[in-house]
Write an enzyme that holds these catalytic residues in place. Structure first.
Site, PDB file in Angstrom:
ATOM      1  N   GLU A 266       0.843  -1.194   0.000  1.00  0.00           N
ATOM      2  CA  GLU A 266       0.000   0.000   0.000  1.00  0.00           C
ATOM      3  C   GLU A 266       0.879   1.244   0.000  1.00  0.00           C
ATOM      4  O   GLU A 266       0.407   2.347   0.251  1.00  0.00           O
ATOM      5  CB  GLU A 266      -0.947  -0.005   1.205  1.00  0.00           C
ATOM      6  CG  GLU A 266      -0.304  -0.204   2.551  1.00  0.00           C
ATOM      7  CD  GLU A 266      -1.318  -0.566   3.625  1.00  0.00           C
ATOM      8  OE1 GLU A 266      -1.922   0.354   4.191  1.00  0.00           O
ATOM      9  OE2 GLU A 266      -1.503  -1.766   3.891  1.00  0.00           O
TER      10      GLU A 266
ATOM     11  N   CYS B 237      -3.540  -4.738   4.092  1.00  0.00           N
ATOM     12  CA  CYS B 237      -2.717  -5.772   4.717  1.00  0.00           C
ATOM     13  C   CYS B 237      -3.077  -7.190   4.277  1.00  0.00           C
ATOM     14  O   CYS B 237      -2.441  -8.150   4.725  1.00  0.00           O
ATOM     15  CB  CYS B 237      -2.819  -5.664   6.241  1.00  0.00           C
ATOM     16  SG  CYS B 237      -2.258  -4.068   6.879  1.00  0.00           S
TER      17      CYS B 237
ATOM     18  N   HIS C 186      -2.999 -11.806  11.353  1.00  0.00           N
ATOM     19  CA  HIS C 186      -2.528 -10.457  11.055  1.00  0.00           C
ATOM     20  C   HIS C 186      -2.452  -9.693  12.372  1.00  0.00           C
ATOM     21  O   HIS C 186      -3.382  -9.734  13.183  1.00  0.00           O
ATOM     22  CB  HIS C 186      -3.476  -9.767  10.078  1.00  0.00           C
ATOM     23  CG  HIS C 186      -3.188  -8.312   9.922  1.00  0.00           C
ATOM     24  ND1 HIS C 186      -1.940  -7.839   9.582  1.00  0.00           N
ATOM     25  CD2 HIS C 186      -3.981  -7.213  10.103  1.00  0.00           C
ATOM     26  CE1 HIS C 186      -1.977  -6.516   9.539  1.00  0.00           C
ATOM     27  NE2 HIS C 186      -3.190  -6.110   9.853  1.00  0.00           N
TER      28      HIS C 186
END
Length: 422
Positions: A85, A117, A244
């Site tokens: 990103e 992500c 994550h």
């Protein structure tokens, strides 16, 4: 699980930068409430230098993997995907720069993907499908998650949680580190604005929305996984769990939520399960911070470097949860064994984390301020790499690193230097 040919992660390396600041020091310097440290569960965070950017991070993560290959093996890397990103151009992918400085062959597809992500996991699954298809026997795919952090004092409690670095995954049909369970995945995606990067100099975030979206997607993605994989049970199916990690406290909340949904409400039982199945994978994220798309693979590296080979000699199943703001999420799984642990036993990631130079708060503020514009398109720009030699020289590692030296005619320039430059 179906009897498909094995496909998965054959090589993994994570570059975590050359500098770090202890999170308690950052809290003190920003005047943040120290009582909230326990919720973050963070000890330190990696810090980017002005001579680092998503290209240098990607190359510095992937190069050790490629150095371990023969020239014939390198030539079988047919696809290079950068997941980021922190893009540099609306047209040209940073994969072009990465391809050049890694010295990969000309017969290679170059792509860049973006979904916050989650992007690297999406690329991993597409890469696995390409390899499993058999259309090009022996082919490998290199997936690199790479980002830079733009946070400063305006980010509040998100600033101490952000990291810096890149995770490189080599995907092939002889997976030494993680063999993916074919067809075992659960998905959940929809549009929301929990966080975004509307400009190359700052991020925006709705912390409450992000928390609830992460947790909602975890429940829904695992629910889909349980529909797809007969007999899947959150408590009994997985020997280890990786998620994550925006910050470790978020993972703890996610684990607690799924345990309760599985009918486990006793706090002591939940805490014991967290310590056994989740905490080993949080060791590195707690020292590095959020690596965005590379976060779950930093956790995988930490897990593999912590395991006793004898404990996984018969194979162990790992459940993985990947989440990206915006939002897209996936719960998937794979297996590891003693060969996985042996392949990670060199402790390259651990040693890199330990070697980072420590920064004082004032030094941290100066460096992050100077690094904030590294994504801004400029016709001409010069980075005085020698100015950052004191930090580079405090990094204990001595291998060559790629550094960002500037821009000429909008073309970004890089050069190789040793970590101990200066």
């Amino acid at each position: 699980m179906s009897a498909a040919p094995p496909v998965g992660i054959d090589g993994l390396n994570v570059y975590c930068g050359v500098a770090q600041i202890p999170v308690p020091d950052l809290f003190a310097g920003r005047g943040l409430d120290a009582a909230r440290l326990d919720n973050l569960m963070m000890r330190s965070r990696s810090v980017g230098l002005p001579c680092e950017d998503p290209v240098t991070n990607a190359v510095n993560a992937a190069r050790p993997l490629l150095d371990a290959l023969t020239s014939q093996q390198r030539d079988r890397i047919e696809v290079l995907v950068t997941a980021t990103e922190s893009g540099l151009d609306y047209s040209k992918s940073l994969a072009s720069y990465v391809h050049e400085y890694l010295g990969l062959g000309r017969r290679c597809r170059l792509l860049e993907v973006k979904q916050a992500c989650y992007a690297a996991t999406g690329a991993l699954q597409l890469a696995a499908g390409y390899v499993a298809s058999g259309v090009s026997p022996g082919a490998r795919v290199l997936v690199i998650a790479t980002d830079v952090s733009l946070v400063d004092a305006r980010a509040g409690y998100a600033e101490p949680a952000m990291g810096h670095g890149s995770a490189a995954l080599l995907v092939g049909a002889e997976p030494r580190l993680l063999t993916l369970d074919p067809g075992a995945f659960g998905l959940h995606s929809y549009e929301t604005l929990d966080s975004a990067r509307p400009a190359p100099t700052f991020d925006i975030a709705d912390s409450d929305r992000s928390l609830f979206t992460y947790l909602d997607c975890l429940t829904q993605a695992f629910g889909h996984y349980a529909e797809v994989v007969e007999g899947a049970d959150f408590v009994t199916t997985f020997d280890h769990l990786l998620m994550h990690t925006p910050f470790a406290g978020m993972v703890r909340a996610g684990h607690r939520k799924l345990m309760r949904e599985a009918g486990i409400h006793d706090p002591a039982a939940v805490d014991a399960d967290f310590a056994r199945r989740v905490l080993p994978g949080l060791e590195y994220p707690r020292q590095v911070g959020n690596l965005c798309a590379g976060s779950v693979y930093l956790a995988l590296a930490g897990l593999l470097e912590s395991l006793d080979p004898a404990a996984v000699s018969g194979g162990a199943r790992v459940g993985l949860y990947s989440y990206g703001s915006g939002c897209s999420a996936e719960f998937f799984s794979g297996t590891v064994d003693e060969r996985s642990v042996a392949s990670a036993a060199a402790g390259v990631v651990r040693d890199g984390i330990a070697a980072r130079a420590g920064l004082g708060f004032d030094e941290y503020v100066e460096l992050t301020r100077a690094a904030r514009d590294c994504l801004v398109p400029m016709e001409s720009h010069t980075v005085d790499v020698d100015r950052y030699a004191p930090v580079l020289s405090r990094y204990a590692g001595k291998r060559e690193l790629l550094v960002f030296t500037g821009i000429s005619g909008y073309h970004r320039r890089y050069e190789w230097t040793t970590a101990g430059r200066g």
